[in-house]
Scaffold this motif. Sequence first.
Motif, PDB file in Angstrom:
ATOM      1  N   TYR A  72      34.404  68.653  68.653  1.00 27.80           N
ATOM      2  CA  TYR A  72      35.757  68.247  68.291  1.00 27.80           C
ATOM      3  C   TYR A  72      36.778  68.776  69.295  1.00 27.80           C
ATOM      4  N   ARG A  76      40.890  65.804  66.733  1.00 28.36           N
ATOM      5  CA  ARG A  76      40.022  65.805  65.558  1.00 28.36           C
ATOM      6  C   ARG A  76      40.182  67.084  64.739  1.00 28.36           C
ATOM      7  N   ARG A  79      43.272  66.650  62.738  1.00 26.85           N
ATOM      8  CA  ARG A  79      42.996  65.738  61.625  1.00 26.85           C
ATOM      9  C   ARG A  79      42.197  66.445  60.532  1.00 26.85           C
TER      10      ARG A  79
END
Length: 116
Positions: A72, A76, A79
């Motif tokens: 990641y 990401r 998120r």
Amino acid sequence: MPRRSIVPGQAERVMDHLRQKALGVDPVFRVLELPPSTYFARRKRPTSARRLRDETLMPLIEVIHTESGSTYGARRITRAHRCEGVVVARCTVERLMAGLGLEGVIRGRRRRTAVP
């Protein structure tokens, strides 16, 4: 002699280490070309809100990064934080990841836009 660039927390850590070895503040800061009052002022100053927030976010970023298999990136991870209810800006995650030495995986090939 050119002025040396010192990271703010770095001088404090160096001085704490040297004071344990019974060295004074004045001679060390004379070599660093800094006034000794900066060390004592920094010791008295309370921890900033940003530093406190960073210290709570860094372990969370490390956990998400390792759970993803170190794949990641900042987008990401941001998120994932938002899915967990932690509101954090992507630029903050980018800054903290750089400080921790973490980076996501870049997939695919780079595109060549101009051929010399």
